[in-house]
Design an enzyme around this catalytic site. Sequence first.
Site, PDB file in Angstrom:
ATOM      1  CG  ASP A  77      75.136 134.655  17.571  1.00  0.00           C
ATOM      2  OD1 ASP A  77      74.828 135.204  18.654  1.00  0.00           O
ATOM      3  OD2 ASP A  77      75.611 135.280  16.599  1.00  0.00           O
ATOM      4  CE1 TYR A 171      78.543 153.551  36.583  1.00  0.00           C
ATOM      5  CE2 TYR A 171      80.545 154.392  37.627  1.00  0.00           C
ATOM      6  CZ  TYR A 171      79.814 154.103  36.484  1.00  0.00           C
ATOM      7  OH  TYR A 171      80.345 154.372  35.241  1.00  0.00           O
ATOM      8  CE  LYS A 181      77.874 141.044  33.827  1.00  0.00           C
ATOM      9  NZ  LYS A 181      77.715 139.731  33.163  1.00  0.00           N
TER      10      LYS A 181
END
Length: 308
Positions: A77, A171, A181
């Site tokens: 994780d 955008y 991102k």
Amino acid sequence: MSTVDNQLSGAVALVTGATRGAGRGMAVELGAAGATVYVTGRTTRDSRSPVGRAETIEDTAELVTKAGGRGIAVRCDHTDPGDVAKLAARITAEQDGRLDVLVNDTWGADQWIEWAKPLWEHDLDNGLRALRNGLETHLITLHTILPLLVRRGRGLVCEITDGDDMFNARYRGSMFFDIVKVAITRLGKTLDEELSPHGVTSVSLTPGYLRSEAMLEGRGVTEENWRDAVADDPWFGISETPRYIGRAVVALAADPDVRRWAGQSLSSGQLAKHYGFTDIDGSRPQCSAFFADACFGDKKDANPDDYR
């Protein structure tokens, strides 16, 4: 052109978020080039992650080995620094401290992104979970794993994102998705400032329109008949398999002059043109060029097949 057998023989790679999609494709191609590949994720044959899909890290590791490398599945994780520290310790112990390639590909936050909602209407808890899964995981992994590369004074770091500089100048339809991102693209650039004095090269890298397992399933097709979905979504015709970005990673990792790309935002299609590799069907999709014309330019009727 496919991956050249054994061009990465003896190399050790870590691909995070390798359970499915681009992560799996990159891990398998690294294996096909002869590398030992540690593949991490949260879904194992014993338990599933919140994503809820059936693909597992053990499946990926077996595909790596079948391709010609050695796949090693490690449940990790990447939001947990302790888990990542154990991963680093295991690689150090098993590989005598050697790590040649880090592919940082954690995401797993699609279910928390609410599209076409302004920030103040987006569920805050969901948005912050997306930031944690999509960005904090990258930072935790870098903080813990980079010392392995720095100590050796060589290696490659690929920060895997969604969108090249053309896409990420606009955008992306959700504040939280956009932040993650664009930030990962920036990581590939800024890491070069810190890593280049130590002989390590960093880049950010994006696939094009990816035919992941979830994408195929959502369109009711398989890899064998994926073109049937083009009738409903003509732009799906520019899509590519996860193996395409995998071949991009291999090309970078095998390039003795990889420093030419340091700090840059790269795409699978861009690198395919430069290095000459193809997708598994022999085509060479140029997704960025297609969208530059069809989405952002004045060629709204552009044919995806002309960009393959």
